[in-house]
Motif scaffolding. Structure first.
Motif, mmCIF file in Angstrom:
data_model
loop_
_atom_site.group_PDB
_atom_site.id
_atom_site.type_symbol
_atom_site.label_atom_id
_atom_site.label_comp_id
_atom_site.label_asym_id
_atom_site.label_seq_id
_atom_site.Cartn_x
_atom_site.Cartn_y
_atom_site.Cartn_z
ATOM 1 N N GLY A 1 0.836 -1.192 0.000
ATOM 2 C CA GLY A 1 0.000 0.000 0.000
ATOM 3 C C GLY A 1 0.872 1.243 0.000
ATOM 4 N N PRO A 2 0.241 2.428 -0.041
ATOM 5 C CA PRO A 2 1.009 3.677 -0.083
ATOM 6 C C PRO A 2 1.665 3.992 1.255
ATOM 7 C CG PRO A 2 -1.348 4.147 -0.061
ATOM 8 C CD PRO A 2 -1.211 2.666 -0.202
ATOM 9 N N ASN A 3 2.886 4.505 1.183
ATOM 10 C CA ASN A 3 3.701 4.780 2.369
ATOM 11 C C ASN A 3 4.270 6.188 2.269
ATOM 12 O OD1 ASN A 3 5.665 4.026 4.649
ATOM 13 N ND2 ASN A 3 7.068 4.534 2.969
ATOM 14 N N GLY A 4 4.518 6.802 3.400
ATOM 15 C CA GLY A 4 5.146 8.116 3.406
ATOM 16 C C GLY A 4 4.149 9.234 3.177
ATOM 17 N N ALA A 5 4.678 10.432 2.977
ATOM 18 C CA ALA A 5 3.825 11.612 2.837
ATOM 19 C C ALA A 5 3.156 11.652 1.470
ATOM 20 C CB ALA A 5 4.658 12.873 3.047
ATOM 21 N N SER A 6 1.876 11.991 1.478
ATOM 22 C CA SER A 6 1.182 12.300 0.236
ATOM 23 C C SER A 6 1.156 13.818 0.123
ATOM 24 C CB SER A 6 -0.217 11.680 0.243
ATOM 25 O OG SER A 6 -0.895 12.014 -0.951
ATOM 26 N N ALA A 7 -0.006 14.407 -0.103
ATOM 27 C CA ALA A 7 -0.097 15.865 -0.196
ATOM 28 C C ALA A 7 -1.342 16.329 0.553
ATOM 29 C CB ALA A 7 -0.159 16.306 -1.657
ATOM 30 N N GLY A 8 -1.150 17.153 1.558
ATOM 31 C CA GLY A 8 -2.274 17.734 2.282
ATOM 32 C C GLY A 8 -3.079 16.743 3.095
ATOM 33 N N VAL A 9 -2.425 15.718 3.628
ATOM 34 C CA VAL A 9 -3.174 14.733 4.425
ATOM 35 C C VAL A 9 -2.743 14.711 5.886
ATOM 36 C CG1 VAL A 9 -3.776 13.255 2.483
ATOM 37 C CG2 VAL A 9 -1.600 12.904 3.645
ATOM 38 N N ALA A 10 -1.837 15.630 6.260
ATOM 39 C CA ALA A 10 -1.484 15.884 7.662
ATOM 40 C C ALA A 10 -0.805 14.703 8.343
ATOM 41 C CB ALA A 10 -2.702 16.347 8.433
ATOM 42 N N ALA A 11 -0.691 14.793 9.661
ATOM 43 C CA ALA A 11 0.233 13.954 10.423
ATOM 44 C C ALA A 11 -0.155 12.483 10.456
ATOM 45 C CB ALA A 11 0.358 14.491 11.850
ATOM 46 N N GLN A 12 -1.446 12.181 10.540
ATOM 47 C CA GLN A 12 -1.843 10.785 10.738
ATOM 48 C C GLN A 12 -1.832 9.966 9.459
ATOM 49 O OE1 GLN A 12 -5.571 11.244 12.864
ATOM 50 N NE2 GLN A 12 -4.521 11.001 14.826
ATOM 51 N N HIS A 13 -1.466 10.587 8.333
ATOM 52 C CA HIS A 13 -1.418 9.866 7.066
ATOM 53 C C HIS A 13 -0.083 10.053 6.357
ATOM 54 C CE1 HIS A 13 -5.688 10.314 7.907
ATOM 55 N NE2 HIS A 13 -5.929 9.337 7.063
ATOM 56 N N SER A 14 0.969 10.438 7.069
ATOM 57 C CA SER A 14 2.175 10.883 6.367
ATOM 58 C C SER A 14 3.485 10.264 6.834
ATOM 59 C CB SER A 14 2.290 12.417 6.474
ATOM 60 O OG SER A 14 1.209 13.044 5.823
ATOM 61 N N GLY B 1 13.311 13.814 6.291
ATOM 62 C CA GLY B 1 12.175 14.621 6.651
ATOM 63 C C GLY B 1 12.441 15.340 7.965
ATOM 64 N N ALA B 2 11.650 16.381 8.238
ATOM 65 C CA ALA B 2 11.811 17.116 9.494
ATOM 66 C C ALA B 2 11.369 16.251 10.664
ATOM 67 C CB ALA B 2 11.015 18.408 9.444
ATOM 68 N N ASP B 3 11.949 16.498 11.818
ATOM 69 C CA ASP B 3 11.681 15.695 13.014
ATOM 70 C C ASP B 3 10.430 16.195 13.742
ATOM 71 O OD1 ASP B 3 12.154 13.651 14.784
ATOM 72 O OD2 ASP B 3 13.549 14.808 16.026
ATOM 73 N N VAL B 4 9.330 16.274 13.000
ATOM 74 C CA VAL B 4 8.044 16.723 13.564
ATOM 75 C C VAL B 4 6.919 15.929 12.904
ATOM 76 C CG1 VAL B 4 8.821 19.082 14.027
ATOM 77 C CG2 VAL B 4 7.782 18.545 11.815
ATOM 78 N N PRO B 5 5.770 15.794 13.567
ATOM 79 C CA PRO B 5 4.600 15.258 12.852
ATOM 80 C C PRO B 5 4.273 16.165 11.663
ATOM 81 C CG PRO B 5 4.194 15.330 15.219
ATOM 82 C CD PRO B 5 5.469 16.093 14.976
ATOM 83 N N MET B 6 3.802 15.581 10.582
ATOM 84 C CA MET B 6 3.598 16.344 9.347
ATOM 85 C C MET B 6 2.528 17.423 9.516
ATOM 86 S SD MET B 6 4.592 16.767 6.277
ATOM 87 C CE MET B 6 5.504 15.270 5.975
ATOM 88 N N PRO B 7 2.863 18.691 9.231
ATOM 89 C CA PRO B 7 1.839 19.741 9.268
ATOM 90 C C PRO B 7 0.871 19.601 8.095
ATOM 91 C CG PRO B 7 4.091 20.637 9.303
ATOM 92 C CD PRO B 7 4.188 19.202 8.910
ATOM 93 N N TYR B 8 -0.283 20.241 8.233
ATOM 94 C CA TYR B 8 -1.280 20.205 7.162
ATOM 95 C C TYR B 8 -1.023 21.295 6.118
ATOM 96 C CZ TYR B 8 -5.720 20.736 4.717
ATOM 97 O OH TYR B 8 -6.687 20.849 3.750
ATOM 98 N N ALA B 9 -0.637 22.483 6.551
ATOM 99 C CA ALA B 9 -0.447 23.604 5.630
ATOM 100 C C ALA B 9 0.632 23.268 4.602
ATOM 101 C CB ALA B 9 -0.063 24.862 6.399
ATOM 102 N N ILE C 1 2.771 25.030 2.784
ATOM 103 C CA ILE C 1 4.098 25.634 2.882
ATOM 104 C C ILE C 1 4.915 24.977 3.979
ATOM 105 C CG2 ILE C 1 3.336 27.496 4.445
ATOM 106 C CD1 ILE C 1 5.348 29.316 2.911
ATOM 107 N N LEU C 2 4.247 24.564 5.071
ATOM 108 C CA LEU C 2 4.947 23.862 6.138
ATOM 109 C C LEU C 2 5.277 22.431 5.718
ATOM 110 C CD1 LEU C 2 2.918 25.085 9.246
ATOM 111 C CD2 LEU C 2 5.123 25.914 8.436
ATOM 112 N N ILE D 1 9.515 18.025 4.001
ATOM 113 C CA ILE D 1 9.873 16.945 3.082
ATOM 114 C C ILE D 1 11.129 17.346 2.320
ATOM 115 C CG2 ILE D 1 9.094 15.580 1.103
ATOM 116 C CD1 ILE D 1 6.216 16.228 1.950
ATOM 117 N N PRO D 2 12.098 16.453 2.184
ATOM 118 C CA PRO D 2 13.320 16.804 1.435
ATOM 119 C C PRO D 2 13.008 17.268 0.017
ATOM 120 C CG PRO D 2 13.607 14.722 2.589
ATOM 121 C CD PRO D 2 12.161 15.086 2.730
ATOM 122 N N GLN D 3 13.597 18.398 -0.344
ATOM 123 C CA GLN D 3 13.432 18.964 -1.676
ATOM 124 C C GLN D 3 14.756 18.878 -2.429
ATOM 125 O OE1 GLN D 3 10.371 19.901 -2.532
ATOM 126 N NE2 GLN D 3 9.487 19.783 -0.469
#
Length: 359
Positions: A146-159, A327-335, A337-338, A343-345
Motif C-alpha cells: 500500500g502507499p507509504n510516506g507523505a502524500s499531499a495535504g493529508v497531515a500527520a496521521q497519514h504521512s 524529513g523534518a523531526d516533527v509530525p507532518m503539518p497540514y499547511a 508551505i509547512l 519533506i526533502p526537496q
C-alpha cells in the motif's frame, strides 16, 4: 536519397519490404507505463500464474481499489480471489496471515501504511516471527502492500514513512519501489517469495509514467529482492535513496552536473535485506556519501546506511563525513508551505552535496 526514392516506387502499395541484411526493423520498444498500471499488471499476472494468490483489503474489489491498483481484477477473478474487507485492519490482516500459514499466498492491501499500525501485532508477532519460531516448518508467504510516506495535504496521521519501522524487524523483507519497473518487478518477486514482504509504495508516484523496457513487459520479469540499482553513474559523490526521493536525487544530479559535479545515484529498491555492497563500491569510487529519505531522522534508513559504511571497509575511502537528508523531526503539518519544508526537496540535496564536497 534518389536510390531510396526509387526503392519506394518499386514496392507495390499495401506490401512491405522483406527484412534485408543491414537494415534494422523497429523492435518492440520501451513504453510509458504509470506505477499504478505496473502494479495492476503485476497483480494480474501473478493471480493468473498461481491460483493460491489472492488479494484482500478495503475497497479492492467492486470499487477497483482506493487508488485503482486493482482495477478490473474483481471482474476477471471474482469474489474468491479479490476480497473486500470490513474496515478492520487487525481482522483482515490476521485472516491473511492465517491463510498464508495454511498454504495460500495472500496480498494484503492497506489503504495507507499508517493504518497498518492497527495490525502491527499481526505483521510482526504473527507473520514475521512464525517461520523462525517453527524452526522453518511454517513459512508465511504474504505481501503487505500500500502507499507509504507523505502524500499531499493529508497531515500527520497519514504521512509517516514506515521503511525504518519495518526494516528494523527480522523475519520481514521490506521493498520500496521508485519506477514502474521497480513496482512491477518487486511486487512479482514479493508474491513469489516464501517470506512475509512489506512493500512500501508511494501515493504521489501512482500516476507518474516511467519508461518500461521490453524485458519488463514480460510476464517472467522480476526484480530481485535485496539488490539496489545504480540509476546514474557518477564520480564525485554517492546519493542513496529509495522511493520518491530517488527522483529528487536524479533531478539534483542533473543540476549539479551543470556545475561540474557528477553524482552517482543509487536506488536502494530494498530496505531489508539492504544491498550495502553496492553502496560500498560506489563510496570507494566517489569518496563521498549523501543519503536521502522522506522519513524522520532518528533511527532512519540513512542512519543505518551511515552506520554500515562506518563499520565496513568503505569507511577508509570517505574523504568527508557522510550527510543525511531526511524529513523534518516533527509530525507532518497540514499547511502546504509547512509540509514542503518538512519533506526533502531538490534544493536540500544540492545543499547537502555541496556541504560534503566543501564547495
Amino acid at each position: 536519397m534518389a536510390a531510396a526514392g526509387a526503392l519506394r516506387l518499386l514496392v507495390p502499395r499495401g506490401r512491405l519490404l522483406p527484412p534485408r541484411r543491414g537494415l534494422r526493423l523497429s523492435a518492440p520498444a520501451a513504453i510509458q507505463v504509470t506505477v499504478r498500471d505496473a502494479l495492476n499488471q503485476a497483480l494480474d499476472e501473478e493471480l493468473e500464474r498461481d491460483e493460491r494468490v489472492f488479494l484482500l483489503g478495503e475497497e479492492v474489489a467492486q470499487y477497483d481499489g482506493a487508488y485503482k491498483i486493482s482495477r478490473g481484477l474483481w471482474k476477471k477473478y471474482g469474489d474468491k480471489r479479490i476480497i473486500d474487507t470490513p474496515i478492520s485492519e487487525m481482522g483482515f490482516t490476521g485472516i491473511a496471515v492465517g491463510a498464508a500459514m495454511a498454504g495460500l499466498r495472500p496480498v494484503c492491501e492497506f489503504m495507507t501504511f499508517n493504518f497498518s499500525m492497527q495490525a502491527i501485532d499481526q505483521v510482526i508477532n504473527s507473520a514475521a516471527k512464525t517461520c523462525y519460531m517453527s524452526a522453518g516448518t511454517i513459512p508465511v508467504p504474504i505481501v503487505f502492500r500500500g502507499p507509504n510516506g507523505a502524500s499531499a495535504g493529508v497531515a500527520a496521521q497519514h504521512s509517516q514513512c514506515f521503511a525504518a519501522w519495518y526494516g528494523h524487524c527480522p523475519g520481514l523483507k521490506v521493498v520500496s519501489p521508485w519506477s514502474s519497473e521497480d513496482a512491477k518487478g518487486l511486487l512479482k518477486a514479493s508474491i513469489r517469495d516464501d517470506n512475509p514482504v512489506v512493500m512500501l509504495e508511494n501515493e504521489l508516484l501512482y500516476g507518474v509514467p516511467f519508461e518500461m523496457s521490453e524485458q519488463a513487459q514480460s510476464k517472467d520479469f522480476v526484480v530481485p529482492i535485496g539488490k539496489a540499482k545504480i540509476e546514474r553513474e557518477g564520480t564525485h559523490v554517492t546519493l542513496v535513496a529509495h522511493s520518491r526521493p530517488v527522483g529528487h536525487c536524479l533531478e539534483a544530479a542533473s543540476i549539479l552536473a551543470k556545475e561540474g559535479v557528477e553524482c552517482e545515484v543509487i536506488n536502494l529498491r530494498t530496505i531489508r535485506p539492504m544491498d550495502i555492497e553496492t553502496v560500498e563500491a560506489s563510496v570507494a569510487k566517489t569518496n563521498h556519501l549523501v543519503t536521502v529519505e522522506g522519513g524522520w531522522p532518528q533511527f532512519g534508513v540513512g542512519s543505518e546506511i551511515c552506520a554500515r559504511i562506518m563499520e565496513g571497509p568503505a569507511f577508509n575511502y570517505l574523504d568527508a563525513p557522510a550527510v543525511r537528508v531526511t524529513g523534518a523531526d516533527v509530525p507532518m503539518p497540514y499547511a502546504k508551505i509547512l509540509e514542503d519544508n518538512c519533506i526533502p526537496q531538490v534544493k536540500d540535496i544540492i545543499f547537502a552535496v555541496k556541504k560534503t564536497l566543501n564547495i
